[in-house]
Scaffold this motif. Structure first.
Motif, PDB file in Angstrom:
ATOM      1  N   ALA A 106       0.857  -1.193   0.000  1.00  0.00           N
ATOM      2  CA  ALA A 106       0.000   0.000   0.000  1.00  0.00           C
ATOM      3  C   ALA A 106       0.890   1.239   0.000  1.00  0.00           C
ATOM      4  CB  ALA A 106      -0.928  -0.015   1.208  1.00  0.00           C
ATOM      5  N   ASP A 107       1.498   1.492  -1.143  1.00  0.00           N
ATOM      6  CA  ASP A 107       2.446   2.597  -1.306  1.00  0.00           C
ATOM      7  C   ASP A 107       1.892   3.565  -2.345  1.00  0.00           C
ATOM      8  OD1 ASP A 107       4.542   4.295  -1.915  1.00  0.00           O
ATOM      9  OD2 ASP A 107       6.072   2.737  -1.937  1.00  0.00           O
ATOM     10  N   THR A 108       1.441   4.730  -1.894  1.00  0.00           N
ATOM     11  CA  THR A 108       0.801   5.681  -2.800  1.00  0.00           C
ATOM     12  C   THR A 108       1.727   6.118  -3.924  1.00  0.00           C
ATOM     13  OG1 THR A 108      -0.532   6.519  -0.959  1.00  0.00           O
ATOM     14  CG2 THR A 108      -0.397   7.895  -2.935  1.00  0.00           C
ATOM     15  N   ALA A 109       2.961   6.438  -3.580  1.00  0.00           N
ATOM     16  CA  ALA A 109       3.895   6.977  -4.567  1.00  0.00           C
ATOM     17  C   ALA A 109       4.247   5.964  -5.644  1.00  0.00           C
ATOM     18  CB  ALA A 109       5.168   7.470  -3.868  1.00  0.00           C
ATOM     19  N   ALA A 110       4.223   4.675  -5.288  1.00  0.00           N
ATOM     20  CA  ALA A 110       4.658   3.633  -6.227  1.00  0.00           C
ATOM     21  C   ALA A 110       3.505   2.736  -6.680  1.00  0.00           C
ATOM     22  CB  ALA A 110       5.759   2.794  -5.591  1.00  0.00           C
ATOM     23  N   LEU A 111       2.268   3.212  -6.553  1.00  0.00           N
ATOM     24  CA  LEU A 111       1.119   2.362  -6.872  1.00  0.00           C
ATOM     25  C   LEU A 111       1.155   1.905  -8.329  1.00  0.00           C
ATOM     26  CD1 LEU A 111      -1.576   1.054  -6.127  1.00  0.00           C
ATOM     27  CD2 LEU A 111      -2.699   3.212  -6.758  1.00  0.00           C
ATOM     28  N   GLU A 112       1.345   2.826  -9.271  1.00  0.00           N
ATOM     29  CA  GLU A 112       1.353   2.439 -10.682  1.00  0.00           C
ATOM     30  C   GLU A 112       2.513   1.501 -10.988  1.00  0.00           C
ATOM     31  OE1 GLU A 112       1.456   4.385 -15.185  1.00  0.00           O
ATOM     32  OE2 GLU A 112       0.803   5.605 -13.483  1.00  0.00           O
ATOM     33  N   GLU A 113       3.672   1.797 -10.419  1.00  0.00           N
ATOM     34  CA  GLU A 113       4.840   0.933 -10.628  1.00  0.00           C
ATOM     35  C   GLU A 113       4.588  -0.468 -10.103  1.00  0.00           C
ATOM     36  OE1 GLU A 113       9.479   0.563  -9.046  1.00  0.00           O
ATOM     37  OE2 GLU A 113       8.379   2.457  -8.791  1.00  0.00           O
ATOM     38  N   ASN A 114       4.007  -0.558  -8.893  1.00  0.00           N
ATOM     39  CA  ASN A 114       3.763  -1.870  -8.284  1.00  0.00           C
ATOM     40  C   ASN A 114       2.700  -2.660  -9.051  1.00  0.00           C
ATOM     41  OD1 ASN A 114       5.642  -1.527  -6.200  1.00  0.00           O
ATOM     42  ND2 ASN A 114       4.149  -0.506  -4.877  1.00  0.00           N
ATOM     43  N   LEU A 115       1.647  -1.986  -9.486  1.00  0.00           N
ATOM     44  CA  LEU A 115       0.604  -2.687 -10.236  1.00  0.00           C
ATOM     45  C   LEU A 115       1.088  -3.089 -11.629  1.00  0.00           C
ATOM     46  CD1 LEU A 115      -2.745  -0.843  -9.382  1.00  0.00           C
ATOM     47  CD2 LEU A 115      -1.945  -3.071  -8.581  1.00  0.00           C
ATOM     48  N   THR A 116       1.936  -2.262 -12.222  1.00  0.00           N
ATOM     49  CA  THR A 116       2.490  -2.625 -13.535  1.00  0.00           C
ATOM     50  C   THR A 116       3.400  -3.834 -13.415  1.00  0.00           C
ATOM     51  OG1 THR A 116       2.393  -0.313 -14.282  1.00  0.00           O
ATOM     52  CG2 THR A 116       3.832  -1.799 -15.511  1.00  0.00           C
ATOM     53  N   ARG A 117       4.185  -3.876 -12.351  1.00  0.00           N
ATOM     54  CA  ARG A 117       5.051  -5.045 -12.122  1.00  0.00           C
ATOM     55  C   ARG A 117       4.199  -6.292 -11.925  1.00  0.00           C
ATOM     56  NH1 ARG A 117       7.130  -3.573  -7.723  1.00  0.00           N
ATOM     57  NH2 ARG A 117       8.798  -2.345  -8.652  1.00  0.00           N
ATOM     58  N   LEU A 118       3.135  -6.174 -11.134  1.00  0.00           N
ATOM     59  CA  LEU A 118       2.210  -7.289 -10.942  1.00  0.00           C
ATOM     60  C   LEU A 118       1.608  -7.708 -12.278  1.00  0.00           C
ATOM     61  CD1 LEU A 118       0.330  -9.184  -9.322  1.00  0.00           C
ATOM     62  CD2 LEU A 118      -1.210  -7.226  -9.034  1.00  0.00           C
ATOM     63  N   ALA A 119       1.201  -6.748 -13.083  1.00  0.00           N
ATOM     64  CA  ALA A 119       0.577  -7.038 -14.373  1.00  0.00           C
ATOM     65  C   ALA A 119       1.532  -7.803 -15.281  1.00  0.00           C
ATOM     66  CB  ALA A 119       0.143  -5.734 -15.038  1.00  0.00           C
ATOM     67  N   ARG A 120       2.797  -7.418 -15.299  1.00  0.00           N
ATOM     68  CA  ARG A 120       3.776  -8.111 -16.139  1.00  0.00           C
ATOM     69  C   ARG A 120       3.955  -9.561 -15.700  1.00  0.00           C
ATOM     70  NH1 ARG A 120       8.086  -3.095 -16.202  1.00  0.00           N
ATOM     71  NH2 ARG A 120       7.186  -1.984 -17.989  1.00  0.00           N
ATOM     72  N   GLN A 121       4.074  -9.764 -14.387  1.00  0.00           N
ATOM     73  CA  GLN A 121       4.249 -11.124 -13.878  1.00  0.00           C
ATOM     74  C   GLN A 121       2.986 -11.951 -14.116  1.00  0.00           C
ATOM     75  OE1 GLN A 121       5.335  -9.552  -9.937  1.00  0.00           O
ATOM     76  NE2 GLN A 121       7.267 -10.658 -10.089  1.00  0.00           N
ATOM     77  N   PHE A 122       1.849 -11.331 -13.931  1.00  0.00           N
ATOM     78  CA  PHE A 122       0.545 -11.965 -14.139  1.00  0.00           C
ATOM     79  C   PHE A 122       0.420 -12.445 -15.591  1.00  0.00           C
ATOM     80  CE2 PHE A 122      -4.139 -11.693 -14.648  1.00  0.00           C
ATOM     81  CZ  PHE A 122      -4.573 -12.290 -13.480  1.00  0.00           C
ATOM     82  N   LEU A 123       0.719 -11.542 -16.521  1.00  0.00           N
ATOM     83  CA  LEU A 123       0.629 -11.872 -17.938  1.00  0.00           C
ATOM     84  C   LEU A 123       1.631 -12.948 -18.332  1.00  0.00           C
ATOM     85  CD1 LEU A 123       0.092  -8.514 -19.872  1.00  0.00           C
ATOM     86  CD2 LEU A 123      -1.182 -10.625 -20.179  1.00  0.00           C
ATOM     87  N   THR A 124       2.848 -12.824 -17.867  1.00  0.00           N
ATOM     88  CA  THR A 124       3.884 -13.797 -18.207  1.00  0.00           C
ATOM     89  C   THR A 124       3.492 -15.192 -17.750  1.00  0.00           C
ATOM     90  OG1 THR A 124       5.633 -12.121 -18.116  1.00  0.00           O
ATOM     91  CG2 THR A 124       6.310 -14.425 -17.917  1.00  0.00           C
ATOM     92  N   ALA A 125       2.942 -15.290 -16.530  1.00  0.00           N
ATOM     93  CA  ALA A 125       2.566 -16.592 -15.977  1.00  0.00           C
ATOM     94  C   ALA A 125       1.379 -17.206 -16.720  1.00  0.00           C
ATOM     95  CB  ALA A 125       2.242 -16.453 -14.494  1.00  0.00           C
ATOM     96  N   LEU A 126       0.394 -16.393 -17.059  1.00  0.00           N
ATOM     97  CA  LEU A 126      -0.848 -16.921 -17.627  1.00  0.00           C
ATOM     98  C   LEU A 126      -0.822 -17.064 -19.145  1.00  0.00           C
ATOM     99  CD1 LEU A 126      -3.508 -15.146 -15.391  1.00  0.00           C
ATOM    100  CD2 LEU A 126      -2.650 -17.478 -15.223  1.00  0.00           C
ATOM    101  N   THR A 127       0.255 -16.616 -19.778  1.00  0.00           N
ATOM    102  CA  THR A 127       0.360 -16.796 -21.232  1.00  0.00           C
ATOM    103  C   THR A 127       1.502 -17.743 -21.596  1.00  0.00           C
ATOM    104  OG1 THR A 127       1.740 -14.785 -21.415  1.00  0.00           O
ATOM    105  CG2 THR A 127      -0.650 -14.543 -21.763  1.00  0.00           C
TER     106      THR A 127
END
Length: 206
Positions: free
Chosen positions: A82-103
């Motif tokens: 729960a880091d306001t300053a890095a929210l987009e960075e953290n969610l983008t990192r999650l999105a990349r890992q999420f996509l890599t795993a599920l594709t």
């Protein structure tokens, strides 16, 4: 049964599971025979039937066994700080890992196999979804709820938000793979989907 015999039996069981997974993915359910599986596992057909009553039971076991691998994904989506300053960075990192795993190719092959046989094995398809991807969505919903509690997101329905997030990421690459066969994306393209999907999600929910 002695410990040595138990160990030998366990190795044969795993060899059959591994062989069945490969053959089902390569040939589909209807195109696979127990002879194919026995040959690849280097065991007799009688041994295959000793471990699994029939092809349907074997198919169900290998499909449901893959849901155990989703644990790492559950841990991943639960671990967004729960880091306001890095929210987009953290969610983008999650999105990349999420996509890599599920594709990954094997994940897409399994998804295609289950969908192709959903009419014949509806309960199996439902169980695979519930024990696998639905668990990820539920955990992601809890994560978005937590971020909302910290004032980082505006979320009325956390589960719907989880569906929106995963849909923004997966719609293009998964549909391409389903209709064209095999992965139709590069890592650079997946990173682009992750970045664009996260920005679209935050435009709606931040």
């Amino acid at each position: 049964m002695t410990t040595v015999e138990q160990g030998r039996s366990a190795r044969k069981h795993q060899a059959i599971m591994d062989a069945a997974t490969k053959v089902f993915l390569d040939k589909g359910y209807s195109g696979t025979s127990m002879d194919d599986i026995a040959k690849l596992a280097a065991v007799s057909k009688q041994t295959v039937y000793k471990h699994f009553a029939d092809k349907e039971r074997l198919f169900a076991d290998i499909v449901l066994a893959t849901t155990d691998r989703i644990d790492a994904m559950v841990d991943l989506v639960a671990d967004v700080p729960a880091d306001t300053a890095a929210l987009e960075e953290n969610l983008t990192r999650l999105a990349r890992q999420f996509l890599t795993a599920l594709t990954r190719p094997e994940v897409l092959q399994l998804r295609r196999l289950i969908i192709a046989n959903a009419d014949s094995f509806p309960e199996l398809g439902a169980a695979w979804y519930e024990q696998g991807f639905e668990r990820v969505l539920a955990t992601l919903a809890a994560t978005f709820g937590r971020l909302a509690d910290h004032g980082l997101l505006r979320v009325d329905d956390p589960l719907l938000a989880a569906h929106h997030f995963s849909g923004l990421l997966l719609w293009i690459p998964v549909n391409k793979a389903m209709f064209h066969g095999g992965p139709r994306h590069t890592q650079a393209e997946l990173d682009q989907y992750a970045t664009a999907g996260t920005r679209a999600f935050l435009a709606a929910y931040r």
